[in-house]
Design an enzyme around this catalytic site. Structure first.
Site, PDB file in Angstrom:
ATOM      1  CB  SER A   6     -20.536  -7.948   4.031  1.00  0.00           C
ATOM      2  OG  SER A   6     -19.543  -7.263   3.286  1.00  0.00           O
ATOM      3  CG  HIS A  31     -22.173  -4.605   6.545  1.00  0.00           C
ATOM      4  ND1 HIS A  31     -22.268  -3.923   7.747  1.00  0.00           N
ATOM      5  CD2 HIS A  31     -20.846  -4.775   6.322  1.00  0.00           C
ATOM      6  CE1 HIS A  31     -21.060  -3.700   8.226  1.00  0.00           C
ATOM      7  NE2 HIS A  31     -20.166  -4.205   7.377  1.00  0.00           N
ATOM      8  CG  ASP A  33     -17.682  -4.105   4.603  1.00  0.00           C
ATOM      9  OD1 ASP A  33     -17.732  -3.714   5.782  1.00  0.00           O
ATOM     10  OD2 ASP A  33     -18.078  -5.231   4.230  1.00  0.00           O
ATOM     11  CG  MET A  35     -12.608  -1.349   3.210  1.00  0.00           C
ATOM     12  SD  MET A  35     -11.842  -2.967   3.024  1.00  0.00           S
ATOM     13  CE  MET A  35     -13.140  -4.025   3.656  1.00  0.00           C
ATOM     14  CG  HIS A  64     -17.922  -1.298   8.639  1.00  0.00           C
ATOM     15  ND1 HIS A  64     -17.448  -2.593   8.650  1.00  0.00           N
ATOM     16  CD2 HIS A  64     -17.106  -0.599   9.466  1.00  0.00           C
ATOM     17  CE1 HIS A  64     -16.392  -2.666   9.446  1.00  0.00           C
ATOM     18  NE2 HIS A  64     -16.163  -1.465   9.942  1.00  0.00           N
ATOM     19  CG  MET A  66     -13.472  -0.559   7.924  1.00  0.00           C
ATOM     20  SD  MET A  66     -13.600  -2.185   7.155  1.00  0.00           S
ATOM     21  CE  MET A  66     -15.117  -1.944   6.230  1.00  0.00           C
ATOM     22  CG  MET A 135     -14.252  -4.542  13.419  1.00  0.00           C
ATOM     23  SD  MET A 135     -15.401  -4.737  12.056  1.00  0.00           S
ATOM     24  CE  MET A 135     -14.543  -5.902  11.005  1.00  0.00           C
ATOM     25  CG  ASP A 173     -18.328  -6.773   9.838  1.00  0.00           C
ATOM     26  OD1 ASP A 173     -18.220  -7.788   9.137  1.00  0.00           O
ATOM     27  OD2 ASP A 173     -18.151  -5.617   9.398  1.00  0.00           O
TER      28      ASP A 173
HETATM   29  C1  DX5 Z   1     -14.240  -6.737   6.901  1.00  0.00           C
HETATM   30  C2  DX5 Z   1     -15.644  -6.293   6.641  1.00  0.00           C
HETATM   31  C3  DX5 Z   1     -16.683  -7.330   6.727  1.00  0.00           C
HETATM   32  C4  DX5 Z   1     -16.502  -8.486   5.797  1.00  0.00           C
HETATM   33  C5  DX5 Z   1     -17.247  -9.661   6.331  1.00  0.00           C
HETATM   34  O1  DX5 Z   1     -13.432  -5.618   6.961  1.00  0.00           O
HETATM   35  O2  DX5 Z   1     -16.005  -5.269   7.554  1.00  0.00           O
HETATM   36  O3  DX5 Z   1     -17.980  -6.766   6.585  1.00  0.00           O
HETATM   37  O4  DX5 Z   1     -16.921  -8.215   4.501  1.00  0.00           O
HETATM   38  O5  DX5 Z   1     -16.970 -10.747   5.494  1.00  0.00           O
HETATM   39  P1  DX5 Z   1     -16.957 -12.247   6.037  1.00  0.00           P
HETATM   40  O6  DX5 Z   1     -18.345 -12.522   6.544  1.00  0.00           O
HETATM   41  O7  DX5 Z   1     -16.586 -13.015   4.832  1.00  0.00           O
HETATM   42  O8  DX5 Z   1     -15.943 -12.298   7.147  1.00  0.00           O
HETATM   43 ZN    ZN Z   2     -18.095  -4.537   7.630  1.00  0.00          ZN
END
Ligand code: DX5
Ligand code: ZN
Length: 216
Positions: A6, A31, A33, A35, A64, A66, A135, A173
């Site tokens: 990520s 990956h 993220d 948000m 991903h 969110m 998750m 994840d």
């Molecule tokens: C959380 C994300 C993850 C996160 C994982 O909302 O979806 O992808 O970045 O990070 P680590 O591996 O540090 O938990």
């Molecule tokens: Zn993620």
């Protein structure tokens, strides 16, 4: 085991460098993220920055979402031709329709389940999906602790997948590291996302990725 680092844990002042580092380090997917500050209490990056990530990456993107209003965000990111787009089942009234839309755009559709959501919630969507993302932390932030009940959910999901669509991958994840990777593998997980473990590993990114690539 496929590894999808990520970029949430990258140095955003040197994002292209840090994207190249995971690709050169042998990752399978990048990956990303996304948000929106509504579905989760954090905001990350938009399409302008993700376009720069796509240009730096030599491996396919795994986006991903969110967010609220998934369909709007699918339209924003589809031109970047990611391999996967996943959306949260908890935030989508018409998941079957959205899966079809993602596939029609030439992207592999995936659904994400929060830590409380049982795999049975998507049983009747499995035939349409290429991947399910479980998750193992609450979405919103990197660097959180792994929630062990994801292992039981993975086992249950694997049973459903074997009956309905054996080609569908299971991705996990959050909080993934070299301590839990073997349990994840034994629970039927195909792909792991890891942010802080990969980017902050004392022996470097390549060593971190290699330590997660078990069984492959
Ligand atoms: C959380 C994300 C993850 C996160 C994982 O909302 O979806 O992808 O970045 O990070 P680590 O591996 O540090 O938990
Ligand atoms: Zn993620």
């Amino acid at each position: 085991m496929l590894v999808a680092p990520s970029i949430l844990s990258a140095d955003f002042g040197h994002l292209a460098r840090d994207v190249r580092a995971i690709c050169d380090g042998g990752c399978d997917l990048v990956h990303v993220d996304v948000m929106d500050g509504h579905f989760v209490p954090n905001m990350t990056i938009g399409p302008v920055v993700v376009e720069a990530v796509a240009q730096a990456a030599t491996k396919p993107l795994d986006i991903h979402l969110m967010v609220e209003n998934n369909s709007f965000f699918v339209d924003l990111y589809a031109p970047l031709k990611p391999e996967y787009i996943s959306f949260h089942i908890e935030e989508e009234k018409h998941p079957h329709r959205l899966i079809q839309k993602i596939r029609a755009l030439g992207i592999r559709p995936a659904i994400t389940l929060n830590p409380h959501t049982p795999p049975e919630a998507i049983e009747f969507l499995l035939e349409e999906l290429d991947m399910v993302l479980l998750m193992s932390v609450n979405p919103g932030f990197g660097g959180q602790s792994f929630i062990p009940s994801v292992l039981e959910r993975a086992v249950r999901l694997k049973e459903l997948i074997e009956g309905r669509n054996p080609k569908c991958l299971i991705e996990v994840d959050g909080g993934v590291n070299d301590k839990n990777i073997h349990m994840l593998y034994e629970s039927g997980v195909d792909v792991v996302v890891a942010g802080s473990y990969v980017y902050k590993h004392p022996h470097g990114i390549k060593t971190a990725i290699n330590s997660l690539k078990i069984g492959s």
